[in-house]
Design a protein around this motif. Structure first.
Motif, PDB file in Angstrom:
ATOM      1  N   ALA A 282       0.438  -1.277  -0.242  1.00 30.97           N
ATOM      2  CA  ALA A 282      -0.165   0.353  -0.019  1.00 30.97           C
ATOM      3  C   ALA A 282       0.624   1.751  -0.067  1.00 30.97           C
ATOM      4  CB  ALA A 282      -1.220  -0.055   0.785  1.00 30.97           C
ATOM      5  N   TRP A 283       1.733   1.460   1.125  1.00 32.28           N
ATOM      6  CA  TRP A 283       2.806   2.516   0.815  1.00 32.28           C
ATOM      7  C   TRP A 283       3.946   2.629  -0.472  1.00 32.28           C
ATOM      8  CZ3 TRP A 283       4.505   1.779   6.592  1.00 32.28           C
ATOM      9  CH2 TRP A 283       4.452   2.103   6.933  1.00 32.28           C
ATOM     10  N   VAL A 284       4.011   1.767  -1.130  1.00 31.07           N
ATOM     11  CA  VAL A 284       4.673   2.328  -2.445  1.00 31.07           C
ATOM     12  C   VAL A 284       3.516   2.263  -3.481  1.00 31.07           C
ATOM     13  CG1 VAL A 284       4.891   0.564  -4.774  1.00 31.07           C
ATOM     14  CG2 VAL A 284       6.299  -0.389  -2.581  1.00 31.07           C
ATOM     15  N   LEU A 285       2.478   1.791  -3.282  1.00 30.08           N
ATOM     16  CA  LEU A 285       1.022   2.546  -4.531  1.00 30.08           C
ATOM     17  C   LEU A 285       0.657   4.019  -4.010  1.00 30.08           C
ATOM     18  CD1 LEU A 285      -1.122  -0.414  -4.373  1.00 30.08           C
ATOM     19  CD2 LEU A 285       0.325   0.105  -6.243  1.00 30.08           C
ATOM     20  N   GLN A 286       1.074   4.280  -2.690  1.00 30.52           N
ATOM     21  CA  GLN A 286       1.170   5.633  -2.388  1.00 30.52           C
ATOM     22  C   GLN A 286       1.944   6.756  -2.486  1.00 30.52           C
ATOM     23  OE1 GLN A 286       0.200   6.101   2.287  1.00 30.52           O
ATOM     24  NE2 GLN A 286      -1.260   4.675   1.875  1.00 30.52           N
ATOM     25  N   ALA A 287       2.995   6.545  -2.519  1.00 34.15           N
ATOM     26  CA  ALA A 287       4.505   7.072  -2.456  1.00 34.15           C
ATOM     27  C   ALA A 287       4.494   6.789  -4.055  1.00 34.15           C
ATOM     28  CB  ALA A 287       5.707   6.252  -2.849  1.00 34.15           C
ATOM     29  N   GLU A 288       3.809   6.181  -5.772  1.00 36.86           N
ATOM     30  CA  GLU A 288       3.616   6.222  -6.647  1.00 36.86           C
ATOM     31  C   GLU A 288       2.442   6.948  -7.054  1.00 36.86           C
ATOM     32  OE1 GLU A 288       5.744   5.719 -10.106  1.00 36.86           O
ATOM     33  OE2 GLU A 288       6.402   5.116  -8.563  1.00 36.86           O
ATOM     34  N   ARG A 289       1.625   7.232  -6.334  1.00 43.49           N
ATOM     35  CA  ARG A 289       0.578   8.116  -7.053  1.00 43.49           C
ATOM     36  C   ARG A 289       1.139  10.091  -6.268  1.00 43.49           C
ATOM     37  NH1 ARG A 289      -2.734   4.598  -5.014  1.00 43.49           N
ATOM     38  NH2 ARG A 289      -3.248   5.403  -2.534  1.00 43.49           N
ATOM     39  N   THR A 290       1.690   9.272  -5.403  1.00 42.52           N
ATOM     40  CA  THR A 290       2.373  11.400  -5.326  1.00 42.52           C
ATOM     41  C   THR A 290       3.896  11.789  -5.696  1.00 42.52           C
ATOM     42  OG1 THR A 290       2.895  10.001  -2.663  1.00 42.52           O
ATOM     43  CG2 THR A 290       1.231  10.724  -3.164  1.00 42.52           C
ATOM     44  N   GLY A 291       4.259  11.080  -6.544  1.00 44.46           N
ATOM     45  CA  GLY A 291       5.554  11.195  -6.718  1.00 44.46           C
ATOM     46  C   GLY A 291       6.465  10.973  -5.919  1.00 44.46           C
ATOM     47  N   LEU A 292       7.044  11.397  -4.971  1.00 36.18           N
ATOM     48  CA  LEU A 292       7.451  10.435  -3.515  1.00 36.18           C
ATOM     49  C   LEU A 292       8.730   9.712  -3.898  1.00 36.18           C
ATOM     50  CD1 LEU A 292       8.686  11.808  -1.232  1.00 36.18           C
ATOM     51  CD2 LEU A 292       7.213  10.365   0.204  1.00 36.18           C
ATOM     52  N   PRO A 293      10.038  10.315  -4.211  1.00 35.97           N
ATOM     53  CA  PRO A 293      10.698   8.710  -4.683  1.00 35.97           C
ATOM     54  C   PRO A 293      10.404   7.460  -3.688  1.00 35.97           C
ATOM     55  CG  PRO A 293      12.099  11.026  -4.869  1.00 35.97           C
ATOM     56  CD  PRO A 293      10.563  11.124  -5.002  1.00 35.97           C
ATOM     57  N   ALA A 300      17.427  -8.943   3.875  1.00 34.22           N
ATOM     58  CA  ALA A 300      18.698  -8.370   2.844  1.00 34.22           C
ATOM     59  C   ALA A 300      18.790  -7.823   1.019  1.00 34.22           C
ATOM     60  CB  ALA A 300      19.690  -9.982   2.770  1.00 34.22           C
ATOM     61  N   LEU A 301      17.690  -7.274   0.941  1.00 35.10           N
ATOM     62  CA  LEU A 301      17.449  -6.997  -0.507  1.00 35.10           C
ATOM     63  C   LEU A 301      17.448  -5.562  -0.553  1.00 35.10           C
ATOM     64  CD1 LEU A 301      16.942  -6.936  -3.048  1.00 35.10           C
ATOM     65  CD2 LEU A 301      14.503  -7.435  -2.739  1.00 35.10           C
ATOM     66  N   THR A 302      17.740  -4.795  -0.804  1.00 37.18           N
ATOM     67  CA  THR A 302      17.658  -3.464  -0.990  1.00 37.18           C
ATOM     68  C   THR A 302      17.181  -2.854  -1.713  1.00 37.18           C
ATOM     69  OG1 THR A 302      18.888  -2.771   1.252  1.00 37.18           O
ATOM     70  CG2 THR A 302      19.066  -0.692  -0.208  1.00 37.18           C
ATOM     71  N   VAL A 303      16.239  -1.727  -2.709  1.00 43.56           N
ATOM     72  CA  VAL A 303      15.831  -1.300  -3.763  1.00 43.56           C
ATOM     73  C   VAL A 303      15.868   0.357  -3.698  1.00 43.56           C
ATOM     74  CG1 VAL A 303      14.332  -1.047  -5.713  1.00 43.56           C
ATOM     75  CG2 VAL A 303      14.013  -3.191  -3.610  1.00 43.56           C
ATOM     76  N   ALA A 304      17.008   0.805  -4.715  1.00 47.96           N
ATOM     77  CA  ALA A 304      17.244   2.349  -4.119  1.00 47.96           C
ATOM     78  C   ALA A 304      16.251   3.195  -4.772  1.00 47.96           C
ATOM     79  CB  ALA A 304      19.019   2.282  -5.141  1.00 47.96           C
ATOM     80  N   PRO A 305      16.237   4.459  -4.155  1.00 49.69           N
ATOM     81  CA  PRO A 305      15.060   5.119  -4.524  1.00 49.69           C
ATOM     82  C   PRO A 305      14.494   5.687  -5.793  1.00 49.69           C
ATOM     83  CG  PRO A 305      16.125   5.548  -1.760  1.00 49.69           C
ATOM     84  CD  PRO A 305      16.907   5.167  -2.677  1.00 49.69           C
ATOM     85  N   ALA A 309       6.692   3.303 -13.322  1.00 50.80           N
ATOM     86  CA  ALA A 309       6.408   2.082 -12.731  1.00 50.80           C
ATOM     87  C   ALA A 309       7.677   0.862 -12.941  1.00 50.80           C
ATOM     88  CB  ALA A 309       5.555   2.085 -13.908  1.00 50.80           C
ATOM     89  N   SER A 310       8.458   0.905 -13.487  1.00 51.99           N
ATOM     90  CA  SER A 310       8.854   0.266 -13.492  1.00 51.99           C
ATOM     91  C   SER A 310       9.848  -0.947 -12.241  1.00 51.99           C
ATOM     92  CB  SER A 310      10.546  -0.256 -14.582  1.00 51.99           C
ATOM     93  OG  SER A 310      10.797   1.098 -14.751  1.00 51.99           O
ATOM     94  N   HIS A 311       9.942   0.776 -11.424  1.00 55.24           N
ATOM     95  CA  HIS A 311      10.518   0.442 -10.222  1.00 55.24           C
ATOM     96  C   HIS A 311       9.411   0.363  -9.194  1.00 55.24           C
ATOM     97  CE1 HIS A 311      12.728   1.542  -6.327  1.00 55.24           C
ATOM     98  NE2 HIS A 311      11.885   2.720  -6.123  1.00 55.24           N
ATOM     99  N   ARG A 312       8.241   0.573  -8.920  1.00 56.49           N
ATOM    100  CA  ARG A 312       6.988  -0.100  -8.491  1.00 56.49           C
ATOM    101  C   ARG A 312       7.141  -1.670  -9.029  1.00 56.49           C
ATOM    102  NH1 ARG A 312       2.263   1.209 -11.852  1.00 56.49           N
ATOM    103  NH2 ARG A 312       3.119   0.168 -12.844  1.00 56.49           N
ATOM    104  N   ASP A 313       6.813  -1.706 -10.395  1.00 59.00           N
ATOM    105  CA  ASP A 313       6.897  -3.348 -10.269  1.00 59.00           C
ATOM    106  C   ASP A 313       8.104  -4.073  -9.648  1.00 59.00           C
ATOM    107  OD1 ASP A 313       4.362  -3.091 -11.540  1.00 59.00           O
ATOM    108  OD2 ASP A 313       5.709  -2.711 -13.713  1.00 59.00           O
ATOM    109  N   ALA A 314       9.124  -3.568  -9.553  1.00 57.41           N
ATOM    110  CA  ALA A 314      10.487  -4.124  -9.140  1.00 57.41           C
ATOM    111  C   ALA A 314       9.464  -4.249  -7.479  1.00 57.41           C
ATOM    112  CB  ALA A 314      11.784  -3.429  -9.269  1.00 57.41           C
TER     113      ALA A 314
END
Length: 331
Positions: A282-293, A300-305, A309-314
């Motif tokens: 839910a937070w990923v979708l919120q951040a994507e909608r509002t344009g906040l990196p 152990a997995l870290t995804v950089a800010p 759409a590709s970042h959201r899907d990842a």
């Protein structure tokens, strides 16, 4: 024959004659009883026409058995998965029936294993193909395999039913179901207002996240009016113009780029494992909608800010496959 989901069923791209099974239908059994009655009557009354009619009807039944089998044999099969979906929604698979022969195929029924829905009916022209969409409920996150399909047909006379099973080689990725009514994004401390709200370009918090005042400097052409240091300008009676200078706040979270947030799985330790993933989705979708990196830290997995759409899907893919076994997480 009672059919169900057969785990050993191979996913073959074509239907050979050895894979097509055939049995009499109810109409075929009634027709066999009629043939027996005709034959008995011809024997008892020594009717030559009775023998002829019986043998002709039997020949029609044998021809129907042959054509019912050939109506399925030789079809090429292919399956295309749909787009990823969220748990609790419906996944779409597209099944393609390809006819490479010069004869058309008629009245082919497609039914899903374990589903009571009415079967789909398909006709395939000579050297043509037909696409049939099937919808499956995605109940949990991870990979969802296409269910096995039963193809059957009783063309042309309906005296025999030919059928075969097919396991489509297709799967759809199911994301965790986003939490309904999830709390606001965990913005860095010191942010004047939530970064996901619409902000005017050039405002101190529009691109720099959690900032603090570092001092003033001489005005440079292009500095936004919101950054003008009016107190310093007033002290110099307007002879010199100054702009405020900002720097990232000291309490901004480590690993986060300026003006971005990192969503951490470990920070939600109070929630159940699946509830954590639902909230992060839910937070990923919120951040994507509002344009906040935003970034993601998941064990152990870290995804950089980043954004897009590709970042959201990842990020959603990482959440969907988190803590699954190697066989379940394999693409």
């Amino acid at each position: 024959m009672r059919w169900r989901n057969i785990s050993w069923l191979p996913a073959r791209p074509w239907l050979g004659a050895q894979r097509v099974h055939i049995r009499p239908s109810r109409a075929g059994l009634a027709f066999a009883a009629l043939l027996l009655a005709l034959w008995i009557a011809a024997v008892n009354y020594r009717l030559g026409l009775g023998y002829a009619l019986t043998y002709f009807a039997a020949a029609c039944a044998i021809a129907d058995m042959l054509f019912a089998s050939r109506n399925l044999a030789g079809l090429a099969l292919a399956a295309t998965p749909g787009s990823p979906v969220f748990a609790g929604s419906h996944a779409l698979f597209t099944l393609r029936l390809i006819n490479r022969s010069a004869r058309p195929r008629h009245a082919i029924h497609l039914a899903l294993s374990g589903v009571a829905a009415a079967p789909s009916l398909a006709d395939i022209a000579a050297h043509g193909e037909t696409a049939v969409g099937i919808v499956v409920t995605a109940r949990q996150r991870g990979w969802l395999d296409a269910p096995s399909v039963r193809l059957s047909g009783s063309f042309p006379l309906g005296l025999f039913v030919a059928w075969c099973h097919w396991q489509p080689d297709a799967r759809v990725l199911v994301y965790p179901q986003p939490e309904q009514g999830a709390p606001p994004l965990p913005l860095p401390a010191g942010t004047a207002r939530q970064a996901q709200q619409t902000r005017q370009p050039g405002s101190p918090d529009s691109s720099d996240g959690a900032l603090e005042l570092a001092g003033v400097r001489a005005y440079r052409p292009g500095d936004p009016l919101r950054r003008l240091a009016w107190r310093q300008i007033a002290r110099h009676d307007g002879e010199h113009v100054f702009s405020k200078q900002f720097q990232p706040a000291a309490d901004a979270p480590a690993g986060a780029a300026h003006g971005s947030i990192v969503l951490e799985h470990a920070a939600l330790h109070a929630l159940a494992p699946e509830a954590r993933l639902s909230r992060l989705a839910a937070w990923v979708l919120q951040a994507e909608r509002t344009g906040l990196p935003y970034g993601l830290r998941l064990g152990a997995l870290t995804v950089a800010p980043a954004l897009g759409a590709s970042h959201r899907d990842a990020c959603l893919r990482a959440l969907a496959l988190h803590d699954l076994s190697a066989s379940q997480a394999a693409p």
